[in-house]
Design a protein around this motif. Structure first.
Motif, PDB file in Angstrom:
ATOM      1  N   UNK A  17       4.707 -14.408  86.468  1.00  0.00           N
ATOM      2  CA  UNK A  17       3.873 -15.095  87.460  1.00  0.00           C
ATOM      3  C   UNK A  17       3.868 -16.602  87.217  1.00  0.00           C
ATOM      4  N   UNK A  18       3.802 -17.008  85.955  1.00  0.00           N
ATOM      5  CA  UNK A  18       3.823 -18.440  85.642  1.00  0.00           C
ATOM      6  C   UNK A  18       5.148 -19.064  86.058  1.00  0.00           C
ATOM      7  N   UNK A  19       6.252 -18.364  85.852  1.00  0.00           N
ATOM      8  CA  UNK A  19       7.554 -18.889  86.254  1.00  0.00           C
ATOM      9  C   UNK A  19       7.656 -18.973  87.776  1.00  0.00           C
ATOM     10  N   UNK A  20       7.153 -17.943  88.448  1.00  0.00           N
ATOM     11  CA  UNK A  20       7.228 -17.938  89.914  1.00  0.00           C
ATOM     12  C   UNK A  20       6.444 -19.093  90.508  1.00  0.00           C
ATOM     13  N   UNK A  21       5.201 -19.263  90.066  1.00  0.00           N
ATOM     14  CA  UNK A  21       4.359 -20.294  90.669  1.00  0.00           C
ATOM     15  C   UNK A  21       4.515 -21.655  90.012  1.00  0.00           C
ATOM     16  N   UNK A  22       5.096 -21.708  88.836  1.00  0.00           N
ATOM     17  CA  UNK A  22       5.281 -22.993  88.169  1.00  0.00           C
ATOM     18  C   UNK A  22       6.644 -23.600  88.375  1.00  0.00           C
ATOM     19  N   UNK A  23       7.655 -22.765  88.713  1.00  0.00           N
ATOM     20  CA  UNK A  23       9.019 -23.274  88.840  1.00  0.00           C
ATOM     21  C   UNK A  23       9.594 -22.996  90.229  1.00  0.00           C
ATOM     22  N   UNK A  24       9.625 -21.746  90.635  1.00  0.00           N
ATOM     23  CA  UNK A  24      10.353 -21.417  91.855  1.00  0.00           C
ATOM     24  C   UNK A  24       9.649 -21.880  93.132  1.00  0.00           C
ATOM     25  N   UNK A  25       8.338 -21.745  93.195  1.00  0.00           N
ATOM     26  CA  UNK A  25       7.633 -22.175  94.407  1.00  0.00           C
ATOM     27  C   UNK A  25       7.720 -23.690  94.604  1.00  0.00           C
ATOM     28  N   UNK A  26       7.494 -24.533  93.563  1.00  0.00           N
ATOM     29  CA  UNK A  26       7.691 -25.970  93.770  1.00  0.00           C
ATOM     30  C   UNK A  26       9.137 -26.326  94.126  1.00  0.00           C
TER      31      UNK A  26
END
Length: 76
Positions: free
Chosen positions: A32-41
């Motif tokens: 979840x941290x990777x999804x919202x911290x890297x991929x979404x931005x």
């Protein structure tokens, strides 16, 4: 005074029952941290870039720079 025998029988099962849910929860948090911290931005940055990207203008700039062999610059 004698030492207590080590509990070897069922040790793997007992340790897995303790560590497996923790590992599963930590992996979900990391995903979840990777999804919202890297991929979404990153997706938002690409979307913002392509909102203002003009392909014709970029093609003309590359043509004038002599990038293409099949298309001559307008000055030549």
């Amino acid at each position: 005074m004698s030492l207590a025998k080590p509990a070897m029988r069922g040790l793997l099962g007992k340790r897995l029952r303790f560590h497996l849910p923790i590992a599963f929860a930590l992996s979900l948090v990391a995903a979840a941290a990777f999804k919202y911290g890297v991929t979404e931005p990153r997706k938002q940055a690409y979307a913002d870039f392509y909102k203002q990207y003009d392909t014709t203008k970029e093609f003309n700039n590359m043509r004038e720079a002599g990038v293409f062999e099949s298309v001559r610059p307008t000055g030549k």
